[in-house]
Design a protein around this motif. Structure first.
Motif, PDB file in Angstrom:
ATOM      1  N   LEU A 209       0.861  -1.192   0.000  1.00 50.35           N
ATOM      2  CA  LEU A 209       0.000   0.000   0.000  1.00 50.35           C
ATOM      3  C   LEU A 209       0.888   1.230   0.000  1.00 50.35           C
ATOM      4  O   LEU A 209       1.770   1.372   0.847  1.00 50.35           O
ATOM      5  N   LEU A 210       0.634   2.117  -0.957  1.00 48.49           N
ATOM      6  CA  LEU A 210       1.377   3.367  -1.088  1.00 48.49           C
ATOM      7  C   LEU A 210       0.527   4.530  -0.600  1.00 48.49           C
ATOM      8  O   LEU A 210      -0.665   4.611  -0.914  1.00 48.49           O
ATOM      9  N   SER A 227      -4.477  -0.210  -9.221  1.00 46.82           N
ATOM     10  CA  SER A 227      -4.733  -0.783  -7.897  1.00 46.82           C
ATOM     11  C   SER A 227      -5.966  -1.677  -7.913  1.00 46.82           C
ATOM     12  O   SER A 227      -5.954  -2.791  -7.364  1.00 46.82           O
ATOM     13  N   VAL A 228      -7.037  -1.190  -8.546  1.00 47.73           N
ATOM     14  CA  VAL A 228      -8.278  -1.963  -8.638  1.00 47.73           C
ATOM     15  C   VAL A 228      -8.035  -3.267  -9.391  1.00 47.73           C
ATOM     16  O   VAL A 228      -8.559  -4.325  -9.021  1.00 47.73           O
ATOM     17  N   ALA A 229      -7.207  -3.201 -10.433  1.00 49.63           N
ATOM     18  CA  ALA A 229      -6.946  -4.397 -11.229  1.00 49.63           C
ATOM     19  C   ALA A 229      -6.165  -5.439 -10.446  1.00 49.63           C
ATOM     20  O   ALA A 229      -6.340  -6.640 -10.656  1.00 49.63           O
ATOM     21  N   CYS A 230      -5.294  -4.992  -9.541  1.00 51.76           N
ATOM     22  CA  CYS A 230      -4.383  -5.917  -8.858  1.00 51.76           C
ATOM     23  C   CYS A 230      -4.827  -6.313  -7.449  1.00 51.76           C
ATOM     24  O   CYS A 230      -4.517  -7.406  -7.002  1.00 51.76           O
ATOM     25  N   ASP A 231      -5.493  -5.429  -6.735  1.00 56.65           N
ATOM     26  CA  ASP A 231      -5.915  -5.744  -5.360  1.00 56.65           C
ATOM     27  C   ASP A 231      -7.243  -5.055  -5.053  1.00 56.65           C
ATOM     28  O   ASP A 231      -7.314  -4.151  -4.218  1.00 56.65           O
ATOM     29  N   PRO A 232      -8.322  -5.493  -5.728  1.00 53.84           N
ATOM     30  CA  PRO A 232      -9.619  -4.843  -5.497  1.00 53.84           C
ATOM     31  C   PRO A 232     -10.098  -4.955  -4.056  1.00 53.84           C
ATOM     32  O   PRO A 232     -10.783  -4.067  -3.563  1.00 53.84           O
ATOM     33  N   GLU A 267       3.762  -4.386 -11.730  1.00 48.77           N
ATOM     34  CA  GLU A 267       4.423  -4.936 -12.914  1.00 48.77           C
ATOM     35  C   GLU A 267       5.243  -6.182 -12.586  1.00 48.77           C
ATOM     36  O   GLU A 267       5.482  -7.024 -13.454  1.00 48.77           O
ATOM     37  N   ALA A 268       5.652  -6.296 -11.313  1.00 48.67           N
ATOM     38  CA  ALA A 268       6.388  -7.479 -10.863  1.00 48.67           C
ATOM     39  C   ALA A 268       5.452  -8.570 -10.342  1.00 48.67           C
ATOM     40  O   ALA A 268       5.917  -9.600  -9.849  1.00 48.67           O
ATOM     41  N   GLY A 269       4.141  -8.336 -10.439  1.00 50.40           N
ATOM     42  CA  GLY A 269       3.171  -9.326 -10.002  1.00 50.40           C
ATOM     43  C   GLY A 269       2.735  -9.205  -8.556  1.00 50.40           C
ATOM     44  O   GLY A 269       1.994 -10.048  -8.055  1.00 50.40           O
ATOM     45  N   ILE A 270       3.190  -8.149  -7.863  1.00 53.03           N
ATOM     46  CA  ILE A 270       2.843  -7.958  -6.446  1.00 53.03           C
ATOM     47  C   ILE A 270       1.633  -7.036  -6.357  1.00 53.03           C
ATOM     48  O   ILE A 270       1.684  -5.897  -6.836  1.00 53.03           O
ATOM     49  N   PRO A 271       0.516  -7.483  -5.755  1.00 49.96           N
ATOM     50  CA  PRO A 271      -0.656  -6.616  -5.621  1.00 49.96           C
ATOM     51  C   PRO A 271      -0.294  -5.360  -4.827  1.00 49.96           C
ATOM     52  O   PRO A 271       0.216  -5.444  -3.713  1.00 49.96           O
ATOM     53  N   ALA A 272      -0.543  -4.202  -5.430  1.00 49.32           N
ATOM     54  CA  ALA A 272      -0.163  -2.942  -4.803  1.00 49.32           C
ATOM     55  C   ALA A 272      -1.230  -1.894  -5.082  1.00 49.32           C
ATOM     56  O   ALA A 272      -1.783  -1.834  -6.187  1.00 49.32           O
ATOM     57  N   VAL A 273      -1.525  -1.080  -4.071  1.00 54.96           N
ATOM     58  CA  VAL A 273      -2.590  -0.079  -4.122  1.00 54.96           C
ATOM     59  C   VAL A 273      -2.005   1.295  -3.818  1.00 54.96           C
ATOM     60  O   VAL A 273      -1.172   1.439  -2.916  1.00 54.96           O
TER      61      VAL A 273
END
Length: 326
Positions: A209-210, A227-232, A267-273
């Motif tokens: 989380l940023l 963010s929504v695409a990776c960790d909704p 981009e590295a596959g880590i869910p980030a918001v």
């Protein structure tokens, strides 16, 4: 201890926003009381890194420095940021040579927890070289203080490290202060986060989380599309709990796209918001000489910090953890 039940619907934690604001103020103020412009490559930047390192000394946390040289940065695959960093129309050979001589410094704090999962929280701590959005063109060569754009998130996370002292979580927490984010016009966009992610081992961080520009009482936090695409789940939790923390008006539900320090993780596959104030466009003083402490509000910083702590303790946050972002 608090008598509040952990099953209550209201926020179970108070968060010291005044302390968070003081940490932000300390970052943007030099020892002699003058403004601390934290522009990479300057003595003031190096001094601020030492002050930040001092503020990170909290019992239970392990602190590490991580340097990313400009030469290392220039050689990285920069993903989306390559448009700004690698395009000859944006970055002249002379500018690339200037970047090659810089060193970017990330500061990392880790609090080990049970289980095999690690949640990282981040903010960028440096400030921008030139106030290119200033209404007065005479100021375009002046540096930006970055009280909200950078320092507000740093202040909240420094206080979060202290608030966590009495809170047990089922995972490891890492706090990362990134250098060099604000380099989109200076040929080093996202320098610290790209360098950080490049040096990660597989599985070292599971989620991120940023916090970016979180100190303005008029903030409008967006549902950022990466963010929504990776960790909704995390995006939804932040928006669902906002009202309980007095932040209903600050979370209007607007969806927009931002390139920020979360993107290298995605981009590295880590869910980030990215929790970022971009719902009214950027704040009116963004990248100007007016990004000063008067725009920061202790109440807002406390409410944002309390929201983040609430989400981190919610069973829905960690059960289940999201899979890799694709």
């Amino acid at each position: 201890g608090s008598s509040t039940s952990s099953t209550s619907t209201g926020p179970a934690v108070g968060f010291d926003g005044a302390a968070a604001l003081n940490f932000a103020a300390d970052l943007v103020t030099a020892a002699d009381g003058s403004p601390a412009f934290r522009v990479p490559g300057t003595p003031a930047h190096r001094e601020a890194a030492q002050r930040l390192h001092g503020a990170m000394q909290v019992e239970g946390w392990t602190i590490a420095w991580q340097n990313v040289t400009g030469t290392e940065y220039l050689a990285l695959d920069k993903g989306e940021a390559s448009f700004f960093a690698d395009s000859p129309s944006y970055c002249s050979p002379a500018e690339r040579e200037r970047v090659a001589d810089l060193t970017f410094t990330n500061l990392v704090a880790t609090r080990a927890g049970p289980g095999d999962k690690t949640f990282a929280l981040g903010a960028h701590w440096e400030s921008k070289r030139n106030a290119t959005q200033d209404a007065d063109s005479a100021n375009w060569s002046q540096p930006v203080l970055g009280a909200n754009d950078g320092a507000s998130g740093v202040g909240v996370l420094l206080q979060l490290m202290r608030e966590l002292a009495s809170i047990e979580l089922p995972y490891t927490v890492q706090v990362v202060f990134f250098d060099g984010e604000d380099g989109f016009e200076d040929c080093h966009p996202l320098a610290g986060s790209l360098g950080f992610v490049d040096q990660l081992d597989d599985g070292e961080i599971d989620r991120m989380l940023l916090l970016d520009m979180v100190g303005d009482p008029d903030a409008r936090f967006i549902r950022e599309s990466h963010s929504v695409a990776c960790d909704p789940t995390l995006v939804d939790l932040l928006h669902a709990k906002a009202a309980a923390h007095g932040l209903a008006e600050n979370f209007p539900g607007t969806t927009r796209t931002v390139q920020d320090d979360h993107v290298p993780f995605n981009e590295a596959g880590i869910p980030a918001v990215d929790l970022i104030d971009f719902g009214r466009g950027f704040p009116p003083y963004w990248h100007t000489t007016h990004d000063t402490l008067e725009n920061l509000d202790a109440g807002t910083m406390g409410r944002v910090g309390g929201l983040v702590l609430d989400v981190m303790q919610d069973p829905g946050f960690s059960e289940p953890w999201p899979g890799p972002c694709r």
